[in-house]
Motif scaffolding. Structure first.
Motif, PDB file in Angstrom:
ATOM      1  N   SER A  12      -1.143  -6.491  -0.391  1.00 31.08           N
ATOM      2  CA  SER A  12      -0.826  -6.297  -1.935  1.00 31.08           C
ATOM      3  C   SER A  12      -1.769  -5.176  -2.600  1.00 31.08           C
ATOM      4  O   SER A  12      -3.118  -5.296  -2.207  1.00 31.08           O
ATOM      5  CB  SER A  12      -0.965  -7.568  -2.830  1.00 31.08           C
ATOM      6  OG  SER A  12      -0.197  -8.339  -2.165  1.00 31.08           O
ATOM      7  N   TYR A  13      -1.333  -4.337  -3.554  1.00 30.21           N
ATOM      8  CA  TYR A  13      -2.071  -3.473  -4.364  1.00 30.21           C
ATOM      9  C   TYR A  13      -1.833  -3.941  -5.719  1.00 30.21           C
ATOM     10  O   TYR A  13      -0.635  -3.541  -6.466  1.00 30.21           O
ATOM     11  CB  TYR A  13      -1.604  -2.098  -4.216  1.00 30.21           C
ATOM     12  CG  TYR A  13      -1.827  -1.559  -2.820  1.00 30.21           C
ATOM     13  CD1 TYR A  13      -3.023  -1.081  -2.435  1.00 30.21           C
ATOM     14  CD2 TYR A  13      -0.891  -1.210  -1.882  1.00 30.21           C
ATOM     15  CE1 TYR A  13      -3.353  -0.614  -1.154  1.00 30.21           C
ATOM     16  CE2 TYR A  13      -0.893  -0.872  -0.721  1.00 30.21           C
ATOM     17  CZ  TYR A  13      -2.395  -0.432  -0.246  1.00 30.21           C
ATOM     18  OH  TYR A  13      -2.388   0.008   0.998  1.00 30.21           O
ATOM     19  N   GLY A  14      -2.607  -4.881  -6.519  1.00 31.77           N
ATOM     20  CA  GLY A  14      -2.210  -5.268  -7.499  1.00 31.77           C
ATOM     21  C   GLY A  14      -0.857  -6.096  -7.517  1.00 31.77           C
ATOM     22  O   GLY A  14      -0.727  -7.173  -6.682  1.00 31.77           O
ATOM     23  N   LYS A  15      -0.065  -5.649  -8.338  1.00 37.42           N
ATOM     24  CA  LYS A  15       1.268  -6.362  -8.302  1.00 37.42           C
ATOM     25  C   LYS A  15       2.209  -5.700  -7.291  1.00 37.42           C
ATOM     26  O   LYS A  15       3.348  -6.402  -7.144  1.00 37.42           O
ATOM     27  CB  LYS A  15       2.038  -6.108  -9.764  1.00 37.42           C
ATOM     28  CG  LYS A  15       1.272  -7.112 -10.894  1.00 37.42           C
ATOM     29  CD  LYS A  15       1.976  -7.078 -12.178  1.00 37.42           C
ATOM     30  CE  LYS A  15       1.269  -7.812 -13.225  1.00 37.42           C
ATOM     31  NZ  LYS A  15       1.657  -7.350 -14.694  1.00 37.42           N
ATOM     32  N   VAL A  16       1.878  -4.813  -6.788  1.00 44.04           N
ATOM     33  CA  VAL A  16       2.719  -4.116  -5.409  1.00 44.04           C
ATOM     34  C   VAL A  16       2.670  -4.643  -4.391  1.00 44.04           C
ATOM     35  O   VAL A  16       1.446  -4.901  -3.627  1.00 44.04           O
ATOM     36  CB  VAL A  16       2.557  -2.578  -5.365  1.00 44.04           C
ATOM     37  CG1 VAL A  16       3.288  -1.870  -4.421  1.00 44.04           C
ATOM     38  CG2 VAL A  16       2.807  -1.935  -6.828  1.00 44.04           C
ATOM     39  N   HIS A  17       3.675  -5.399  -3.619  1.00 43.45           N
ATOM     40  CA  HIS A  17       3.462  -5.953  -2.411  1.00 43.45           C
ATOM     41  C   HIS A  17       3.907  -4.936  -1.423  1.00 43.45           C
ATOM     42  O   HIS A  17       5.117  -4.818  -1.108  1.00 43.45           O
ATOM     43  CB  HIS A  17       4.469  -7.296  -2.386  1.00 43.45           C
ATOM     44  CG  HIS A  17       3.897  -8.531  -3.629  1.00 43.45           C
ATOM     45  ND1 HIS A  17       2.629  -8.847  -3.427  1.00 43.45           N
ATOM     46  CD2 HIS A  17       4.586  -8.932  -4.580  1.00 43.45           C
ATOM     47  CE1 HIS A  17       2.686  -9.683  -4.468  1.00 43.45           C
ATOM     48  NE2 HIS A  17       3.849  -9.524  -5.216  1.00 43.45           N
ATOM     49  N   PRO A  37      12.779   3.783   4.016  1.00 44.88           N
ATOM     50  CA  PRO A  37      12.527   4.651   2.770  1.00 44.88           C
ATOM     51  C   PRO A  37      11.149   4.977   2.619  1.00 44.88           C
ATOM     52  O   PRO A  37      10.413   4.271   2.943  1.00 44.88           O
ATOM     53  CB  PRO A  37      13.570   3.998   1.920  1.00 44.88           C
ATOM     54  CG  PRO A  37      13.963   2.863   2.417  1.00 44.88           C
ATOM     55  CD  PRO A  37      13.468   2.623   3.847  1.00 44.88           C
ATOM     56  N   SER A  38      11.061   6.092   1.719  1.00 46.33           N
ATOM     57  CA  SER A  38       9.745   6.395   0.997  1.00 46.33           C
ATOM     58  C   SER A  38       9.489   5.132   0.116  1.00 46.33           C
ATOM     59  O   SER A  38       9.871   4.383  -0.526  1.00 46.33           O
ATOM     60  CB  SER A  38      10.010   7.493   0.353  1.00 46.33           C
ATOM     61  OG  SER A  38       8.647   8.216   0.142  1.00 46.33           O
ATOM     62  N   GLY A  39       7.947   4.578   0.334  1.00 47.82           N
ATOM     63  CA  GLY A  39       7.662   3.592  -0.226  1.00 47.82           C
ATOM     64  C   GLY A  39       7.881   2.195   0.220  1.00 47.82           C
ATOM     65  O   GLY A  39       7.348   1.327  -0.633  1.00 47.82           O
ATOM     66  N   SER A  40       8.406   2.323   1.405  1.00 46.31           N
ATOM     67  CA  SER A  40       8.832   0.883   1.981  1.00 46.31           C
ATOM     68  C   SER A  40       7.521   0.065   2.737  1.00 46.31           C
ATOM     69  O   SER A  40       7.813  -1.040   2.826  1.00 46.31           O
ATOM     70  CB  SER A  40       9.977   0.969   2.915  1.00 46.31           C
ATOM     71  OG  SER A  40       9.624   1.739   4.126  1.00 46.31           O
ATOM     72  N   GLY A  41       6.612   0.702   2.836  1.00 43.91           N
ATOM     73  CA  GLY A  41       5.330  -0.017   3.564  1.00 43.91           C
ATOM     74  C   GLY A  41       5.105   0.665   4.926  1.00 43.91           C
ATOM     75  O   GLY A  41       4.089   0.021   5.512  1.00 43.91           O
ATOM     76  N   LYS A  42       5.859   1.787   5.404  1.00 45.00           N
ATOM     77  CA  LYS A  42       5.460   2.239   6.902  1.00 45.00           C
ATOM     78  C   LYS A  42       4.068   2.691   6.862  1.00 45.00           C
ATOM     79  O   LYS A  42       3.252   2.386   7.849  1.00 45.00           O
ATOM     80  CB  LYS A  42       6.201   3.445   7.006  1.00 45.00           C
ATOM     81  CG  LYS A  42       7.662   3.254   6.778  1.00 45.00           C
ATOM     82  CD  LYS A  42       8.573   4.424   7.210  1.00 45.00           C
ATOM     83  CE  LYS A  42       8.497   5.691   6.147  1.00 45.00           C
ATOM     84  NZ  LYS A  42       8.752   5.586   4.811  1.00 45.00           N
ATOM     85  N   SER A  43       3.498   3.703   5.891  1.00 41.75           N
ATOM     86  CA  SER A  43       1.937   4.019   6.061  1.00 41.75           C
ATOM     87  C   SER A  43       0.947   2.653   6.024  1.00 41.75           C
ATOM     88  O   SER A  43       0.093   2.762   6.717  1.00 41.75           O
ATOM     89  CB  SER A  43       1.642   5.103   5.224  1.00 41.75           C
ATOM     90  OG  SER A  43       2.475   6.130   5.121  1.00 41.75           O
ATOM     91  N   THR A  44       1.118   1.939   5.122  1.00 43.88           N
ATOM     92  CA  THR A  44       0.423   0.619   4.936  1.00 43.88           C
ATOM     93  C   THR A  44       0.331  -0.117   6.192  1.00 43.88           C
ATOM     94  O   THR A  44      -0.618  -0.591   6.807  1.00 43.88           O
ATOM     95  CB  THR A  44       0.888  -0.323   3.892  1.00 43.88           C
ATOM     96  OG1 THR A  44       1.080   0.526   2.661  1.00 43.88           O
ATOM     97  CG2 THR A  44       0.084  -1.449   3.461  1.00 43.88           C
ATOM     98  N   LEU A  45       1.490  -0.176   6.647  1.00 45.33           N
ATOM     99  CA  LEU A  45       1.671  -0.900   8.084  1.00 45.33           C
ATOM    100  C   LEU A  45       0.918  -0.157   9.168  1.00 45.33           C
ATOM    101  O   LEU A  45       0.090  -0.799  10.055  1.00 45.33           O
ATOM    102  CB  LEU A  45       3.064  -1.210   8.604  1.00 45.33           C
ATOM    103  CG  LEU A  45       3.434  -1.616   9.991  1.00 45.33           C
ATOM    104  CD1 LEU A  45       3.064  -3.071  10.092  1.00 45.33           C
ATOM    105  CD2 LEU A  45       4.929  -1.514  10.162  1.00 45.33           C
TER     106      LEU A  45
END
Ligand code: ADP
Length: 221
Positions: A12-17, A37-45
């Motif tokens: 989580s980044y603050g309120k963003v899961h 899609p963009s913003g789905s969490g791929k780079s975080t993964l």
């Protein structure tokens, strides 16, 4: 043998899961794409799998090592041994030759300068750039620059290669060359995970990991 085991990982980044209770296993020798899609969490993964970032909760194991118990310096050592990275922006040092760009990636390997340069030359040979050792990035095409970046990623012979949009800045011909290089490395035993928006790149991988709203599902073709 699993090169990567992700269990119950949330970020989580603050309120963003960005990731929600993700389970994912990658076995040695696999070649997988990570799509969504963009913003789905791929780079975080990818950042968490590559131990560049720590999860908010859950566990990550690389080659059996629980990375949550490692200090930052132990983590750097683990990364140097097990993981190579390739990014969309090649992240080459503009003033340095191809050879130095690759050799500098081995600075923390414990090898001597001579050994680093020998390994770097061998890695550049492996990616088909054995005749471009002294070239600087601006003297190379985009595809060649990305191949230098791949040589840097594999020079230390890590078993796992993580790539974030590696063909995103390349025309289709150069992109196909980079993919053919990845296939060759995979055939040689390197496990590869590639984030991509390119359906051809995704389809070239036997397994796809779909990320959506921080959730992950895997499919095999
Ligand atoms: P993708 O790679 O699929 O485009 P990301 O993993 O980059 O997705 O981002 C997933 C979500 O997490 C997005 O909502 C993004 O805005 C958010 N996010 C990613 N990194 C950060 C960060 N460092 N700080 C705050 N929010 C972030």
């Amino acid at each position: 043998m699993n090169i990567l085991e992700i269990r119950g990982v949330s970020k989580s980044y603050g309120k963003v899961h960005a990731l929600r209770n993700v389970d994912l296993t990658v076995r040695r020798g696999e070649m997988v794409s990570i799509v969504g899609p963009s913003g789905s969490g791929k780079s975080t993964l990818l950042q968490i799998a590559g131990t560049l970032d720590r999860p908010t909760s859950g566990t990550v194991r690389v080659a059996g090592h629980d990375v949550s118990v490692l200090s930052d310096s132990e983590l750097s050592a683990l990364r140097a041994r097990y993981i190579g990275f390739v990014f969309q922006q090649f992240h080459l040092s503009p003033g340095s030759s191809a050879l130095d760009n690759v050799a500098d990636g081995l600075l923390y390997s414990g090898l001597s300068r001579r050994q680093r340069r020998d390994r770097a030359a061998a890695a550049l040979d492996r990616v088909g750039l054995g005749n471009r050792l002294a070239h600087r990035p601006h003297q190379l095409s985009g595809g060649q620059m990305q191949r230098v970046a791949v040589a840097r990623a594999v020079a230390g012979e890590p078993p796992l290669l993580l790539a974030d949009e590696p063909t995103g800045n390349l025309d289709s011909e150069a992109g196909a060359e980079v993919m053919s290089l990845f296939r060759k490395l995979n055939a040689g035993g390197v496990t590869i995970a590639i984030i991509t928006h390119d359906s051809e790149v995704a389809m070239a991988c036997p397994r796809r990991i779909r990320v959506r709203d921080g959730l992950v599902r895997s499919e095999v073709s």
